[in-house]
Design an enzyme around this catalytic site. Structure first.
Site, PDB file in Angstrom:
ATOM      1  CG  ASN A  59       1.975   0.173   3.943  1.00 40.88           C
ATOM      2  OD1 ASN A  59       1.690  -0.999   3.669  1.00 40.88           O
ATOM      3  ND2 ASN A  59       3.197   0.661   3.795  1.00 40.88           N
ATOM      4  N   GLY A  60       0.264  -1.863   6.051  1.00 41.03           N
ATOM      5  CA  GLY A  60       0.821  -2.840   6.979  1.00 41.03           C
ATOM      6  C   GLY A  60      -0.226  -3.899   7.284  1.00 41.03           C
ATOM      7  CG  HIS A  78      23.383 -34.089 -13.293  1.00 41.37           C
ATOM      8  ND1 HIS A  78      23.894 -35.357 -13.120  1.00 41.37           N
ATOM      9  CD2 HIS A  78      24.450 -33.272 -13.460  1.00 41.37           C
ATOM     10  CE1 HIS A  78      25.223 -35.302 -13.154  1.00 41.37           C
ATOM     11  NE2 HIS A  78      25.574 -34.046 -13.370  1.00 41.37           N
ATOM     12  CD  GLU A 106      19.006  -9.682 -11.227  1.00 43.54           C
ATOM     13  OE1 GLU A 106      18.597 -10.464 -10.343  1.00 43.54           O
ATOM     14  OE2 GLU A 106      18.518  -8.560 -11.403  1.00 43.54           O
ATOM     15  CE  LYS A 157      15.294  -7.935 -12.755  1.00 40.27           C
ATOM     16  NZ  LYS A 157      15.990  -7.653 -11.579  1.00 40.27           N
ATOM     17  CD1 TRP A 178      -0.358  -4.857  -4.368  1.00 42.52           C
ATOM     18  CD2 TRP A 178       0.267  -5.959  -2.541  1.00 42.52           C
ATOM     19  NE1 TRP A 178       0.329  -5.960  -4.769  1.00 42.52           N
ATOM     20  CE2 TRP A 178       0.721  -6.663  -3.677  1.00 42.52           C
ATOM     21  CE3 TRP A 178       0.546  -6.485  -1.273  1.00 42.52           C
ATOM     22  CZ2 TRP A 178       1.429  -7.851  -3.587  1.00 42.52           C
ATOM     23  CZ3 TRP A 178       1.255  -7.665  -1.190  1.00 42.52           C
ATOM     24  CH2 TRP A 178       1.693  -8.340  -2.333  1.00 42.52           C
ATOM     25  NE  ARG A 187       4.537   1.949  -0.979  1.00 37.58           N
ATOM     26  CZ  ARG A 187       5.498   1.813  -0.068  1.00 37.58           C
ATOM     27  NH1 ARG A 187       6.681   2.312  -0.315  1.00 37.58           N
ATOM     28  NH2 ARG A 187       5.286   1.177   1.049  1.00 37.58           N
ATOM     29  CD  GLU A 209      11.700  -8.893 -11.473  1.00 36.04           C
ATOM     30  OE1 GLU A 209      11.096  -8.943 -10.402  1.00 36.04           O
ATOM     31  OE2 GLU A 209      12.855  -8.447 -11.565  1.00 36.04           O
ATOM     32  CB  CYS A 224      -0.870   0.038   1.243  1.00 40.93           C
ATOM     33  SG  CYS A 224      -1.866  -1.440   1.451  1.00 40.93           S
ATOM     34  CE  LYS A 243      12.480  -0.845  -6.397  1.00 33.60           C
ATOM     35  NZ  LYS A 243      13.271  -1.459  -7.461  1.00 33.60           N
TER      36      LYS A 243
END
Lengths: 616, 383
Positions: A104-105, A514, A491, A495, A78, A32, A498, A2, A611
């Site tokens: 928020n939380g 394997h 990495e 990317k 959110w 966010r 996501e 949020c 984020k």
């Protein structure tokens, strides 16, 4: 997560209605991640409006621009408790509609509080945890508390994570606020004071800030600030909340971020802007490191084990960090995903150092791991991009990456700057234990890295853009490497997953036979990242992929023999293999960006992602 | 925010002249609208209130832009010399404040313009649109500094320059630019002079962008513009046979007629009074402009038929552009697979099975030209 914003001002301070300012600030918090928006404004009338949807889509219906006033709050939600529907959007109000709250939380004890309040006759309209806050304030006011005392009392009975901003019609010239665990920042403008989850929200209006700490609450008026610290948790009784006044004068900071730094600066997306900012961010970070870090180097030298804890992209930087520490600093070192770290902490003790890497400095899993490590007596070094965030505050040492605000949800410049910081620290330790020659070479190449990064970026942008036209139709991909190439492959794959929503899997190239190779068929994309000496080993991996018809994209140093057996080639400049990972990731970041754009997605706002992850 | 724009809409368009038949190339149609229409709409979309159009054919341009006058003040100015520098010098005399300078043959999304204007607002410097293109030879090569200022500009690069971006034909300019341009009479020198003092911001655009120079650029533009179609829109005044099959997204305009058993596979644009005959197959990325006719049993794929072009019975036309009133007699075939790189022709890249790349190009038929029945047209033919 949020995003919240609160503004208190004097009439005529802005050229536009307060509603429009709130909308702008909320837009700056869009990164966010959110599903609903809402606001409350007190002017000639008191309005509370909220809706499910994106700001641009619902702004007209909500009528942000129609409402002016002197106190306002806004929220991007959110969903955590209750689905994303209109009634669950913030602000939430009490039974009388006189108290409006944005939060928020996550509250831990909201179910029991809700039950008690319900029995006392309060009517709840939403499924959220937040709604207990306005009803608590109402309840305490009914019992005879003054509005601000009622607010403090209400906050004292909450358990869990919260950043809260409250408008109370009985105290209309004040905005109440409180913070525990979730971030909240005060921005001090000329004619207005702001409260927000993050600095970019109000950066257009002021760069003078106070970062609130856990357990702090208080209020702001149009010309003043009161901050208090909550001394102990309260109960649902009639005693006043115990607080003491905090002297915040020395905590006011003036940031050198300009508003345009936080905006897109002419790029279609923040992510592309941030990719192109890497040369500058690396230069700033490396220059910043010349400052005193002797204390940290001493501690690293004396330590027995060096344990990294981090999540997501920061974890990949940590994997490289651990390799650097092992190979350069000759320390036993290992990186753990922070949510898993608690199962590896039993043998960590006073002689060990835990390095916590987090872009935001607020990543909850990492924060939990840090606390666990401290309980065992270990020293903690934080590597973060956000000054004064939670993890740096709780750590014994801190090094900041100077990447500037990163708004794109997919981390780019914070990754390369994190790697630069970890390499620099390893070099400093290595310097103390000897082996000067190789160190000089790495140091020289690290100093050149901004320039080399710049040439890689401009050289391959067009090639990558055309490559993305092929890649956009793929559903799967492998990213392979060995040694330093493994974290880079991981990495790069992250990317691609996501932002382009292509299932990309990374693993050490030697693992192919394997199992994973069973998936490879004709035209299956396989991206190889070669850093240097492992070339010979990779050659046989490429051959085995080729034999199955895979489409091979290779990133390797100039003149590599791997290019002759690859379909697509990206030549990296000649640099020391310790420095090379910083360069090798650049084409992979761009590949993910352009593939996302080619597939029609917005790389800045990936679905389901936020984020800063502040929920466990 | 800047609300003034200058559009350079002149030039003969030599490289595309066979299609235009000598009329200005900005009047070529792409999916129902002319290029100048699309440029004007973009400018009005981003809040431009004052547009000067510089051209060597004032009367023709005046005719097509008059209906934009209710949205913006528009003047059409005759350029001094027919070439680009002539047009630029004419523009220079009109610049008395920050102005958006737009080449009239560039197609791009309006978001790009909006972001350029925002960038100008943010940095208070000229902003130059740059495109990551693999081969910059056609466009002008720009290199940039680490912190995204324009570094150098080469107007006519002789060779591929890997680090360079293509100049996207759109930038914001000011009086200083105008003064330098008049002094040096060279666009290249003007840009390099300003760049030296870090006065031009680079704006990199990652979305689609087409510079209409060659006939095949129209095919590229069709691909991008039609890919953006989301829904099917069929005019109530169109006549669709009940056995015709239409797979969206498709736009079918007033009085168009789709005859029995014709198959239309979107994205496709079908203009006013177009006729598609029995058993014809119209495949994706095709645009049939106003009054064009496809006779029975023909197949058309990824092609542009300018106004009133005609394809006779039983023909196969792909990756091709037909100029206005061109006539293809029955049983004409286009060969489209380009086997080796042909001089001066950049074929369309088609990706099959997610990996194999084929280079394809059809024929480019001049406005008003008649192709004899049974002709087989070689790839890239200009007739």
């Amino acid at each position: 997560m949020c995003g919240i914003i609160g503004i208190i001002t004097v009439p005529g301070a802005f050229n536009e209605p307060l509603g429009s300012i709130i909308k702008k600030c909320l837009k700056n918090l869009e990164y966010r991640g959110y599903d609903s928006v809402g606001f409350a404004i007190l002017g000639d009338i008191f309005v509370v409006r909220k809706s499910k949807g994106k700001i641009d889509d619902v702004a007209f219906g909500l009528g942000f621009d129609k409402y002016d006033g002197f106190v306002g709050i806004g929220h991007t939600r959110w969903a955590t408790h209750g689905p994303p529907v209109d009634k669950n959007a913030h602000p939430h109000t009490d039974c009388l509609g006189r108290v409006a709250v944005v939060h928020n939380g996550v509250l831990e004890n909201y179910l029991e509080l809700k039950e008690i309040l319900r029995r006392k006759g309060h009517v709840f309209k939403s499924d959220t945890d937040t709604e207990v806050i306005p009803h608590l304030i109402e309840e305490f006011k009914k019992r005879g508390f003054q509005p601000y005392e009622a607010f403090k009392k209400a906050i004292s009975v909450l358990r869990g994570a919260y950043a809260v901003v409250v408008i109370d019609l009985d105290e209309p010239n004040k905005l109440f606020f409180a913070r525990n665990t979730s971030p909240l920042i005060i921005g001090i403008g000329e004619n207005a004071i702001f409260l927000a989850s993050d600095i970019p929200a109000f950066l257009e209006y002021t760069n003078k800030v106070i970062v609130l700490e856990d357990g702090e609450l208080g209020y702001v008026t149009s010309r003043g600030i009161l901050i208090e610290k909550l001394l102990k948790p309260g109960e649902l009784d009639d005693e006043l909340a115990m607080t003491e006044i905090v002297d915040y004068k020395s905590r006011i900071k003036v940031l050198d971020w300009t508003p345009e730094m936080a905006k897109k600066g002419g790029y279609p997306h923040f992510m592309l802007k941030e990719i192109h900012e890497q040369p500058g961010a690396l230069a700033a970070t490396i220059a910043g490191l010349k400052e005193e870090i002797d204390g940290i180097v001493d501690a690293l030298l004396k330590s027995d084990k060096i344990i990294f804890v981090a999540a997501g992209t920061s974890y990949h930087a940590s994997l490289l960090g651990a390799l650097y520490m092992n190979n350069l600093a000759e320390k036993w070192s290992m990186a753990f995903i922070s949510s898993e770290a608690r199962w590896w902490m039993s043998n960590i003790g006073e002689e060990d150092i835990v390095i916590a890497v987090s872009q935001s400095g607020e990543t909850i899993d990492t924060l939990v791991a840090v606390r666990e490590a401290k309980r065992n007596g270990a020293k903690v070094l934080a590597v973060s991009n956000i000054i004064d965030s939670a993890i740096p505050r709780e750590s014994d040492f801190v090094v900041y990456t100077k990447a500037g605000p990163e708004i794109g949800v997919a981390a780019t410049k914070t990754f390369t700057t994190q790697v630069a910081v970890l390499l620099y620290l390893s070099l400093k330790v290595a310097e103390r234990i000897g082996n000067k020659r190789i160190i000089e070479e790495i140091k020289n190449d690290l100093a050149k890295v901004p320039e080399l990064a710049s040439s890689v970026l401009s050289r391959y942008e067009a090639r990558i853009k055309s490559l993305s036209r092929i890649l956009k139709k793929k559903t799967n991909a492998f990213y392979l490497g060995r040694g330093f190439g493994v974290p880079i492959a991981m990495e790069g794959a992250l990317k691609m997953k996501e932002i382009a929503y292509i299932h990309a899997e990374a693993y050490p190239a030697g693992e192919s036979k394997h199992g994973p190779i069973a998936l490879v068929e004709k035209d299956f994309p396989v991206v190889f990242t070669s850093i240097g000496e492992e070339e010979e080993l990779l050659q046989s991996n490429i051959e085995e992929m080729r034999a199955r018809g895979a489409w091979i994209i290779t990133i390797a140093r100039k003149g590599s023999r791997l290019f002759s057996i690859s379909d697509e080639k990206f030549e990296m400049p000649n640099a020391n293999e310790y420095v090379m990972p910083i360069l090798s990731i650049l084409p992979l970041q761009m590949l993910a960006y352009y593939t996302a754009v080619a597939r029609g997605y917005d790389p800045d706002k990936p679905r389901n992602l936020a984020k800063t992850v502040t929920v466990i | 925010m800047i609300d003034k724009a200058i559009v350079l809409a002149g030039g003969m368009g030599k490289r595309i002249m066979n299609i235009t038949g000598g009329s200005p190339k900005v009047l070529l149609k792409v999916a129902g609208k002319s290029i100048i229409d699309r440029v004007m709409e973009n400018l009005i979309n981003v809040g431009i209130k004052d547009v000067s159009i510089i051209t060597d054919r004032t009367a023709v341009i005046e005719d097509v832009i008059h209906h934009y006058k209710k949205y913006a003040s528009i003047s059409v100015v005759e350029q001094k010399e027919a070439d680009l520098i002539g047009a630029l010098l004419t523009a220079a005399e009109l610049i008395d404040s920050d102005t958006l300078l737009v080449y009239g043959d560039i197609l791009i999304k309006s978001e790009a313009l909006r972001d350029i204007l925002l960038s100008q607002e943010l940095y208070r410097k000229s902003v130059m649109l740059l495109i990551p293109e693999e081969d910059v030879r056609e466009y002008g090569a720009v290199t940039i500094t680490e912190d995204n200022y324009v570094n150098t500009f080469i107007e006519k690069p002789g060779e591929k320059i890997e680090e360079a971006y293509a100049y996207g034909g759109i930038m914001t300019v000011n009086e200083e630019f105008a003064k330098l341009l008049i002094e040096t009479e060279s666009f290249e020198d003007t840009i390099n002079n300003l760049a030296k003092e870090r006065k031009i911001r680079a704006f990199i655009w990652s979305g689609w962008w087409v510079d209409i120079g060659y006939p095949w650029d129209l095919l590229k533009a069709l691909h991008y513009l039609l890919s953006e179609l989301e829904a099917t829109k069929i005019s109530a005044k169109a006549k669709i046979a009940d056995t015709a099959i239409i797979e969206g997204p498709v736009i079918i305009d007033d009085e168009a007629e789709i005859d029995h058993y014709a198959i239309i596979k979107g994205p496709v644009y079908i203009g006013k009074r177009v006729y598609v005959g029995n058993h014809s197959l119209i495949r994706p990325f095709t645009s049939l402009e106003k009054g064009s006719i496809i006779h029975a049993y023909s197949e058309v794929f990824w092609s542009s038929l300018q106004e009133e072009a005609l394809i006779g019975r039983g023909s196969f036309i792909a990756f091709s552009v037909l100029g206005s009133k061109a006539v293809i007699e029955p049983n004409v075939l286009t060969k489209v697979v380009v086997s080796e790189e042909m001089r001066g022709i950049r074929p369309i890249e088609v990706i099959k099975n997610h990996k194999e790349r084929y280079l394809k190009l059809g024929a480019f038929i001049s406005a008003g030209r008649r192709i004899r029945a049974g002709t087989i047209l070689e790839p890239g033919a200009m007739v």
